[in-house]
Design a protein around this motif. Sequence first.
Motif, PDB file in Angstrom:
ATOM      1  N   LYS A   1      -3.580  -3.034   7.257  1.00 56.62           N
ATOM      2  CA  LYS A   1      -3.606  -3.627   5.913  1.00 56.62           C
ATOM      3  C   LYS A   1      -3.559  -5.200   5.988  1.00 56.62           C
ATOM      4  O   LYS A   1      -3.152  -5.574   7.158  1.00 56.62           O
ATOM      5  CB  LYS A   1      -2.429  -2.855   5.082  1.00 56.62           C
ATOM      6  CG  LYS A   1      -1.157  -3.460   5.610  1.00 56.62           C
ATOM      7  CD  LYS A   1      -0.196  -2.717   4.962  1.00 56.62           C
ATOM      8  CE  LYS A   1      -0.135  -1.190   4.929  1.00 56.62           C
ATOM      9  NZ  LYS A   1       1.305  -0.700   4.333  1.00 56.62           N
TER      10      LYS A   1
ATOM     11  N   GLN B   1      -6.192  -2.454   1.872  1.00 51.54           N
ATOM     12  CA  GLN B   1      -6.068  -1.334   3.064  1.00 51.54           C
ATOM     13  C   GLN B   1      -7.514  -1.672   3.785  1.00 51.54           C
ATOM     14  O   GLN B   1      -8.564  -1.928   3.196  1.00 51.54           O
ATOM     15  CB  GLN B   1      -6.008  -0.064   2.451  1.00 51.54           C
ATOM     16  CG  GLN B   1      -4.888   0.256   1.606  1.00 51.54           C
ATOM     17  CD  GLN B   1      -3.649   0.298   2.387  1.00 51.54           C
ATOM     18  OE1 GLN B   1      -3.761   0.647   3.295  1.00 51.54           O
ATOM     19  NE2 GLN B   1      -2.551  -0.148   1.823  1.00 51.54           N
TER      20      GLN B   1
ATOM     21  N   SER C   1      -4.772  -2.005  -2.912  1.00 51.56           N
ATOM     22  CA  SER C   1      -4.028  -0.658  -3.084  1.00 51.56           C
ATOM     23  C   SER C   1      -2.634  -1.029  -4.098  1.00 51.56           C
ATOM     24  O   SER C   1      -2.199  -0.055  -4.696  1.00 51.56           O
ATOM     25  CB  SER C   1      -3.454  -0.279  -1.787  1.00 51.56           C
ATOM     26  OG  SER C   1      -2.600  -1.112  -1.242  1.00 51.56           O
TER      27      SER C   1
ATOM     28  N   SER D   1       5.031  -1.811   7.196  1.00 55.60           N
ATOM     29  CA  SER D   1       5.156  -1.557   5.840  1.00 55.60           C
ATOM     30  C   SER D   1       6.203  -2.464   5.028  1.00 55.60           C
ATOM     31  O   SER D   1       6.515  -2.446   3.783  1.00 55.60           O
ATOM     32  CB  SER D   1       5.565  -0.133   5.606  1.00 55.60           C
ATOM     33  OG  SER D   1       7.144   0.082   6.078  1.00 55.60           O
TER      34      SER D   1
ATOM     35  N   ASP E   1       8.782  -3.546  -0.087  1.00 53.56           N
ATOM     36  CA  ASP E   1       7.906  -2.259   0.811  1.00 53.56           C
ATOM     37  C   ASP E   1       6.492  -2.521   0.238  1.00 53.56           C
ATOM     38  O   ASP E   1       6.114  -2.276  -0.827  1.00 53.56           O
ATOM     39  CB  ASP E   1       8.517  -0.924   0.366  1.00 53.56           C
ATOM     40  CG  ASP E   1       7.911   0.101   0.952  1.00 53.56           C
ATOM     41  OD1 ASP E   1       6.736   0.358   1.170  1.00 53.56           O
ATOM     42  OD2 ASP E   1       8.856   0.955   1.454  1.00 53.56           O
TER      43      ASP E   1
ATOM     44  N   ASP F   1       4.077  -0.397   0.437  1.00 57.56           N
ATOM     45  CA  ASP F   1       3.652   0.998  -0.071  1.00 57.56           C
ATOM     46  C   ASP F   1       4.048   1.194  -1.358  1.00 57.56           C
ATOM     47  O   ASP F   1       3.372   1.552  -2.224  1.00 57.56           O
ATOM     48  CB  ASP F   1       4.045   2.214   0.969  1.00 57.56           C
ATOM     49  CG  ASP F   1       3.489   2.030   2.210  1.00 57.56           C
ATOM     50  OD1 ASP F   1       2.574   1.629   2.631  1.00 57.56           O
ATOM     51  OD2 ASP F   1       4.093   2.345   3.359  1.00 57.56           O
ATOM     52  N   SER F   2       5.291   1.100  -1.614  1.00 57.14           N
ATOM     53  CA  SER F   2       6.192   1.314  -2.996  1.00 57.14           C
ATOM     54  C   SER F   2       5.867   0.129  -3.714  1.00 57.14           C
ATOM     55  O   SER F   2       6.144   0.194  -4.927  1.00 57.14           O
ATOM     56  CB  SER F   2       7.424   1.870  -2.938  1.00 57.14           C
ATOM     57  OG  SER F   2       8.375   0.689  -2.274  1.00 57.14           O
TER      58      SER F   2
END
Length: 394
Positions: A178, A191, A198, A216, A231, A233-234
Amino acid sequence: MEVVAGCYEQVLFGFAVHLESKASGDHEKWTPVADFTHHAHTASLSAVAVNSHFVVTGSKDETIHIYDMKRKLDHGALVHHNGTITCLRFHGNRHLLSGAEDGLICVWDAKKWECLKSIKAHRGHVTFLSIHPSGKLALSVGTDKTLRTWNLVEGRSAFIKNIKQNAHIVEWSPRGEKYVVVILNKIDVYQLDTALVSGTITNEKRVSSVTFLSESVLAVAGDEEVVRFFDTDSLMCICEFKAHENRVKDMFSFEIPEHHVIVTASSDGFIKMWQLEQDKKVPPSLLCEVNTSARLTCLGVWLDRGAGAKGSHRPAAEMSPVSKEEQPKSSGKESGDMAQEGERPCKPSVKKCGFAGVGNKPSKGSSQVSARKRKMVGVLEKKKRKKNKIRIMQ
């Protein structure tokens, strides 16, 4: 281990960091010791990059200076760009990439210090670039509101994405799965497999520096005293701590046995080293700090892989600053094309003298002058003599 930092005052600082084990068996004591100051540039420093042998600095004086950290020598200057050097990145010990306000990205051989490729990358300034961990791809952003992907194997543009705004930072994750693109206070997470956003992270103030702590977890610093860990991702902030009394200008993270460290530099003049915990939700602990009393702009950490972090360097003599050489302006080709080199690759002239010792004022000496500049000066002097001769005859 040596922490290097550039500033508005045109000086490069070097601090040797010594690790001392405590007798009680507690944590090691980290002690930064002033090692050198070097005044080679004629304008404020804007970028710094390190590998296992060299430190390179870029400046608003349009030059890139090379420092041999093992031998403690000024290794000369690269003068291909016409504009402020905005970003410098090493890939291993073999190649260096530089970007500048002239819109060029240059690929340098970091052994012979020759310009291998000169790419007209953006129609405006190149504001930032980042190299994929594989070394086969690079990303760049510029003031033409584009994000560009570069095939470094073939030396050509691979993909251009219009992002509608001027981004000022782009950064790959450690595994290269990423990358993030920063526009003001917003951080878009892309990504690699889809090349799509994302998610978006929003910081409170304009972002000045980012660095990945893991695949991450992203550390974010901005025009404020606080550093935050997000983070990716979150997209949530998992930790924040007050690092400085003024805005944080740059960050650098690295790992050595038993230590994962993040280094911060601020406009308040302080450089601080922080021990990261395994759980990134826990704020890091301060290892050491040093006050440079300067307005810091950029930061790097040189790790002597051969000799280790410990050991002192011999004192060195004063350095003479090197002024920029005049270079022909690049042709206005379409972005993505290679700018053909009209002359021999640029080679720095190596100066056989050391850095300025701490507390010694750098001396001003003779500067490097290119053959083109000498020729131009000769022509101007010839015209001046001819003009004076005519006046005398009159």
